[in-house]
Design an enzyme around this catalytic site. Sequence first.
Site, PDB file in Angstrom:
ATOM      1  N   ASN A 106       0.853  -1.179   0.000  1.00  0.00           N
ATOM      2  CA  ASN A 106       0.000   0.000   0.000  1.00  0.00           C
ATOM      3  C   ASN A 106       0.889   1.229   0.000  1.00  0.00           C
ATOM      4  OD1 ASN A 106      -2.509   1.474   0.199  1.00  0.00           O
ATOM      5  ND2 ASN A 106      -1.975   1.901   2.339  1.00  0.00           N
ATOM      6  N   HIS A 108       0.807   5.244   1.278  1.00  0.00           N
ATOM      7  CA  HIS A 108       0.062   6.133   2.171  1.00  0.00           C
ATOM      8  C   HIS A 108       0.719   7.517   2.122  1.00  0.00           C
ATOM      9  CE1 HIS A 108      -2.450   7.308   5.562  1.00  0.00           C
ATOM     10  NE2 HIS A 108      -1.374   7.825   6.113  1.00  0.00           N
ATOM     11  N   SER A 135       4.715   7.000   2.047  1.00  0.00           N
ATOM     12  CA  SER A 135       5.333   5.743   2.496  1.00  0.00           C
ATOM     13  C   SER A 135       4.734   4.560   1.756  1.00  0.00           C
ATOM     14  CB  SER A 135       5.067   5.534   4.005  1.00  0.00           C
ATOM     15  OG  SER A 135       5.428   6.672   4.760  1.00  0.00           O
TER      16      SER A 135
HETATM   17  C1  GRF Z   1      -3.056   9.507  -3.015  1.00  0.00           C
HETATM   18  O1  GRF Z   1      -2.930  10.481  -2.003  1.00  0.00           O
HETATM   19  C2  GRF Z   1      -2.499   8.219  -2.484  1.00  0.00           C
HETATM   20  O2  GRF Z   1      -1.485   8.437  -1.530  1.00  0.00           O
HETATM   21  C3  GRF Z   1      -3.670   7.591  -1.819  1.00  0.00           C
HETATM   22  O3  GRF Z   1      -4.776   7.927  -2.635  1.00  0.00           O
HETATM   23  C4  GRF Z   1      -4.548   9.208  -3.243  1.00  0.00           C
HETATM   24  C5  GRF Z   1      -4.948   9.191  -4.695  1.00  0.00           C
HETATM   25  O4  GRF Z   1      -4.149   8.256  -5.351  1.00  0.00           O
HETATM   26  N1  GRF Z   1      -3.443   6.191  -1.703  1.00  0.00           N
HETATM   27  P1  GRF Z   1      -4.419   7.911  -6.915  1.00  0.00           P
HETATM   28  O5  GRF Z   1      -4.241   9.187  -7.683  1.00  0.00           O
HETATM   29  O6  GRF Z   1      -5.860   7.412  -7.016  1.00  0.00           O
HETATM   30  O7  GRF Z   1      -3.399   6.872  -7.227  1.00  0.00           O
END
Ligand code: GRF
Length: 201
Positions: A106, A108, A135
């Site tokens: 994952n 984060h 992370s």
């Molecule tokens: C990002 O902040 C990521 O860290 C979290 O979801 C948000 C959007 O990610 N996991 P994405 O553009 O959908 O990949």
Amino acid sequence: LPIVVLISGGGTNLQSIIDAAAAGALPVEIRAVISNRADAFGLERARRGGIHTEVLDHREAPDRETYDRLLVELIDRFDPGLVVLAGFMRILTPELVAHYSGRMLNIHPSLLPAFRGLHTHRRALEAEVREHGASVHFVTPELDSGPVIVQARVPVLPGDDAEALAARVLAQEHRIYPLAIRWFAEGRLRLNGGRVWLDGA
Ligand code: GRF
């Protein structure tokens, strides 16, 4: 390495993985992109990349345990060596997490263990921290608490609002996620008693 990517939204992390694989920089085969929301733009990104998509709407399941059981069945149809959560906005049951122990990652948007949970950029601004970041970690049953594989730091700048900070962090996410997945695909990443080992090149 066959992988499955789980999304719920825009899918910019998915896009960075698609692009790295297409450029030959990431030895993975994305067998499916699975979303819990039919309106996730990340599904469009997958379709444009010729990648199989599936939607498993969490509203169709009576409870979390049933949903996760259906999700495991769906994921395992593609027999992935790694499951990548990329903006997948669901709390996972311990059963599902245990099923993919050591082979689910994952990302984060904080420097864990700081700011687990949601709204990390607003909380970082409120806490007036001078550094923030992202992370990549192995997924364990406790939310955003798995062993960290790699982190990227960004400065918090005067005048930052949550959007500006989020954009600065997101750019780093797109750098470190493909890196962590590549290390895993190269067989260099191992989870040993809760610790992350990265073997030499
Ligand atoms: C990002 O902040 C990521 O860290 C979290 O979801 C948000 C959007 O990610 N996991 P994405 O553009 O959908 O990949």
